[in-house]
Structure formats: C-alpha cells, structure tokens
Design a protein around this motif. Structure first.
Motif, PDB file in Angstrom:
ATOM      1  N   THR A  18       0.823  -1.209   0.000  1.00 26.13           N
ATOM      2  CA  THR A  18       0.000   0.000   0.000  1.00 26.13           C
ATOM      3  C   THR A  18       0.857   1.260   0.000  1.00 26.13           C
ATOM      4  N   VAL A  19       0.445   2.209  -0.811  1.00 20.82           N
ATOM      5  CA  VAL A  19       1.077   3.530  -0.784  1.00 20.82           C
ATOM      6  C   VAL A  19       0.086   4.504  -0.168  1.00 20.82           C
ATOM      7  N   THR A  20       0.568   5.285   0.785  1.00 19.72           N
ATOM      8  CA  THR A  20      -0.262   6.305   1.424  1.00 19.72           C
ATOM      9  C   THR A  20       0.273   7.679   1.049  1.00 19.72           C
ATOM     10  N   TRP A  21      -0.583   8.518   0.533  1.00 20.03           N
ATOM     11  CA  TRP A  21      -0.196   9.899   0.231  1.00 20.03           C
ATOM     12  C   TRP A  21      -0.732  10.792   1.343  1.00 20.03           C
ATOM     13  N   LYS A  22       0.119  11.670   1.819  1.00 22.95           N
ATOM     14  CA  LYS A  22      -0.298  12.619   2.862  1.00 22.95           C
ATOM     15  C   LYS A  22      -0.152  14.034   2.332  1.00 22.95           C
ATOM     16  N   ASN A  23      -1.212  14.791   2.447  1.00 20.73           N
ATOM     17  CA  ASN A  23      -1.156  16.180   1.993  1.00 20.73           C
ATOM     18  C   ASN A  23      -0.680  17.059   3.152  1.00 20.73           C
ATOM     19  N   VAL A  24       0.604  17.384   3.129  1.00 16.43           N
ATOM     20  CA  VAL A  24       1.161  18.231   4.199  1.00 16.43           C
ATOM     21  C   VAL A  24       1.201  19.691   3.750  1.00 16.43           C
ATOM     22  N   ASP A  25       0.578  19.965   2.605  1.00 16.45           N
ATOM     23  CA  ASP A  25       0.496  21.331   2.084  1.00 16.45           C
ATOM     24  C   ASP A  25      -0.775  21.973   2.638  1.00 16.45           C
ATOM     25  N   THR A  26      -0.910  23.286   2.407  1.00 21.89           N
ATOM     26  CA  THR A  26      -2.122  23.982   2.846  1.00 21.89           C
ATOM     27  C   THR A  26      -3.185  23.986   1.741  1.00 21.89           C
ATOM     28  N   ALA A  27      -2.753  23.699   0.502  1.00 27.33           N
ATOM     29  CA  ALA A  27      -3.687  23.667  -0.627  1.00 27.33           C
ATOM     30  C   ALA A  27      -4.202  22.251  -0.848  1.00 27.33           C
ATOM     31  N   ALA A  28      -5.302  22.136  -1.570  1.00 26.08           N
ATOM     32  CA  ALA A  28      -5.865  20.824  -1.896  1.00 26.08           C
ATOM     33  C   ALA A  28      -5.179  20.254  -3.138  1.00 26.08           C
ATOM     34  N   HIS A  29      -5.003  18.940  -3.132  1.00 24.40           N
ATOM     35  CA  HIS A  29      -4.348  18.266  -4.258  1.00 24.40           C
ATOM     36  C   HIS A  29      -5.084  16.963  -4.568  1.00 24.40           C
ATOM     37  N   THR A  30      -4.715  16.361  -5.682  1.00 30.00           N
ATOM     38  CA  THR A  30      -5.212  15.013  -5.960  1.00 30.00           C
ATOM     39  C   THR A  30      -4.035  14.098  -6.275  1.00 30.00           C
ATOM     40  N   VAL A  31      -4.284  12.813  -6.166  1.00 27.97           N
ATOM     41  CA  VAL A  31      -3.346  11.786  -6.621  1.00 27.97           C
ATOM     42  C   VAL A  31      -4.121  11.017  -7.674  1.00 27.97           C
ATOM     43  N   THR A  32      -3.757  11.224  -8.928  1.00 27.14           N
ATOM     44  CA  THR A  32      -4.578  10.683 -10.015  1.00 27.14           C
ATOM     45  C   THR A  32      -3.730   9.956 -11.042  1.00 27.14           C
ATOM     46  N   ASP A  33      -4.129   8.709 -11.300  1.00 30.03           N
ATOM     47  CA  ASP A  33      -3.492   7.953 -12.387  1.00 30.03           C
ATOM     48  C   ASP A  33      -4.316   8.223 -13.643  1.00 30.03           C
ATOM     49  N   PRO A  34      -3.715   8.863 -14.642  1.00 28.62           N
ATOM     50  CA  PRO A  34      -4.493   9.180 -15.850  1.00 28.62           C
ATOM     51  C   PRO A  34      -5.016   7.927 -16.554  1.00 28.62           C
ATOM     52  N   ASN A  35      -4.426   6.763 -16.240  1.00 25.95           N
ATOM     53  CA  ASN A  35      -4.911   5.515 -16.836  1.00 25.95           C
ATOM     54  C   ASN A  35      -6.022   4.871 -16.001  1.00 25.95           C
ATOM     55  N   GLY A  36      -6.372   5.524 -14.907  1.00 25.46           N
ATOM     56  CA  GLY A  36      -7.549   5.094 -14.160  1.00 25.46           C
ATOM     57  C   GLY A  36      -7.332   4.067 -13.064  1.00 25.46           C
ATOM     58  N   ALA A  37      -6.093   3.724 -12.734  1.00 23.74           N
ATOM     59  CA  ALA A  37      -5.868   2.724 -11.685  1.00 23.74           C
ATOM     60  C   ALA A  37      -6.262   3.261 -10.303  1.00 23.74           C
ATOM     61  N   PHE A  38      -6.086   4.559 -10.096  1.00 24.65           N
ATOM     62  CA  PHE A  38      -6.479   5.156  -8.806  1.00 24.65           C
ATOM     63  C   PHE A  38      -6.684   6.657  -8.957  1.00 24.65           C
ATOM     64  N   ASP A  39      -7.552   7.168  -8.092  1.00 26.71           N
ATOM     65  CA  ASP A  39      -7.806   8.616  -8.083  1.00 26.71           C
ATOM     66  C   ASP A  39      -8.298   8.988  -6.696  1.00 26.71           C
ATOM     67  N   SER A  40      -7.594   9.886  -6.047  1.00 25.73           N
ATOM     68  CA  SER A  40      -7.940  10.241  -4.669  1.00 25.73           C
ATOM     69  C   SER A  40      -9.131  11.190  -4.597  1.00 25.73           C
ATOM     70  N   GLY A  41      -9.436  11.884  -5.688  1.00 31.09           N
ATOM     71  CA  GLY A  41     -10.349  13.010  -5.572  1.00 31.09           C
ATOM     72  C   GLY A  41      -9.629  14.128  -4.835  1.00 31.09           C
ATOM     73  N   MET A  42     -10.339  15.210  -4.516  1.00 31.91           N
ATOM     74  CA  MET A  42      -9.675  16.349  -3.861  1.00 31.91           C
ATOM     75  C   MET A  42      -9.265  15.967  -2.445  1.00 31.91           C
ATOM     76  N   LEU A  43      -7.973  16.155  -2.187  1.00 28.89           N
ATOM     77  CA  LEU A  43      -7.437  15.875  -0.850  1.00 28.89           C
ATOM     78  C   LEU A  43      -7.137  17.204  -0.181  1.00 28.89           C
ATOM     79  N   MET A  44      -7.909  17.514   0.848  1.00 29.93           N
ATOM     80  CA  MET A  44      -7.706  18.787   1.546  1.00 29.93           C
ATOM     81  C   MET A  44      -6.414  18.736   2.375  1.00 29.93           C
ATOM     82  N   ALA A  45      -6.038  19.882   2.908  1.00 33.02           N
ATOM     83  CA  ALA A  45      -4.860  19.947   3.772  1.00 33.02           C
ATOM     84  C   ALA A  45      -4.999  18.917   4.890  1.00 33.02           C
ATOM     85  N   LYS A  46      -3.943  18.240   5.195  1.00 30.90           N
ATOM     86  CA  LYS A  46      -3.863  17.184   6.215  1.00 30.90           C
ATOM     87  C   LYS A  46      -4.630  15.921   5.833  1.00 30.90           C
ATOM     88  N   GLY A  47      -5.180  15.915   4.626  1.00 29.11           N
ATOM     89  CA  GLY A  47      -5.890  14.718   4.181  1.00 29.11           C
ATOM     90  C   GLY A  47      -4.913  13.653   3.719  1.00 29.11           C
TER      91      GLY A  47
END
Ligand code: CU
Length: 170
Positions: free
Chosen positions: A112-141
């Motif tokens: 398992t890979v865990t992404w942590k948003n340590v920024d203050t802005a919202a981000h996503t983790v998205t595989d353009p080929n569709g394997a995974f997509d986090s949707g909008m990850l808010m700060a600390k998400g």
C-alpha cells in the motif's frame, strides 16, 4: 709463485668483500627495510579491512532503519510506502521531483502507498490511466491505494499538473 699467490689473495679478498657486503645488506634489510615495510603493509591491510567492515555495518544498519520505518528509499520495494505532497507545490510550478516526496517509490505487489497532503492547498493523486484517483485531498488529508497489479504507475495532481510522481509495483 708470487703471481699465483697474489692472484689467490686477490680472489679471496674479492670473495670476502662480496660475501660481507651481501650479509650486511640482508642484515640491514631484516632489521630496518623489510620488517618495517611488512609492518606498514599489515597496518594498512588491517585498516582497510576495518574500514570495509565499518562501511558494511553502516550499510546494514541503514537498510534496517529503512525497512523499520517503512519509508521508501527508492532502493527496495516495501509493503508500506508513504508519499507527501510537499508544501508550496500549488504555486511552485518548478517543484519538479520535490512535488511528491519521494517522487519515485517502489512497493511490493499487494503493498500500500499512502499519500499525505502536508500542504495547505488541496491536491489530488490521479493515475491518468484510471488505476487510482484520490479526488480532492484537503490539507492534512490522506489517501491510500493498494497495488495488486505489478507495473509502473505515473500519476499527477489534476489541479496542478506539474506535480508528478511514479509508483513501481513489483
Ligand atoms: Cu496539486
């Protein structure tokens, strides 16, 4: 007669000279040159061996540390890997391989890979080929994905497409 005697004496003197010189040389070599050189060579070899052992111990300790924390080093695949979205990446279009940190990770198949948003802005983790997509990850998400299929996954943040990373599952 005289000539023969003189010649014998001369030969004897010559031989004596050669012998004494070679005896003195070998004695000198044994006392000073050779023994010192041998001791130095042994010292050097001992030091090299000690250094090599130190290096090997350090490498082993480092490898232990890495596997203990589960942090990706990019060297070996692990079951658990954490990636952070670095601070300031929403505006820093030049963040390059420091947007997702670490930028390239290796995970074991089934890991398992865990992404942590340590920024203050919202981000996503998205595989353009569709394997995974986090949707909008808010700060600390955070977002997790289990990689059940071996492969190389290049992903990005769809809000900030300069943010790119790679997961290799093997
Ligand atoms: Cu982003």
């Amino acid at each position: 007669m005289n000539t023969k005697l003189l010649a014998s004496i001369a030969i004897f003197a010559l031989l004596a000279g050669v012998i004494s010189t070679s005896v003195m040389q070998s004695a000198y070599a044994a006392d000073y040159g050779t023994s010192d050189k041998a001791a130095d060579a042994k010292k050097l070899a001992d030091k090299k061996a000690a250094d090599a052992k130190k290096l090997a111990d350090k490498k082993a300790a480092d490898a232990k540390k890495d596997s203990g924390t589960g942090k990706a080093t990019g060297k070996a695949a692990s079951d658990m890997v954490t990636v952070e979205m670095a601070k300031g990446t929403a505006t820093n279009t030049e963040c390059g391989d420091k947007c997702f940190v670490p930028n390239k990770v290796q995970v074991k198949v089934g890991g398992t890979v865990t992404w942590k948003n340590v920024d203050t802005a919202a981000h996503t983790v998205t595989d353009p080929n569709g394997a995974f997509d986090s949707g909008m990850l808010m700060a600390k998400g955070s977002f997790k994905h289990k990689f059940d299929t071996a492969g190389t996954y290049d992903y990005l943040c769809i809000v900030h497409p300069w943010m790119k990373g790679t997961v290799t599952a093997s």
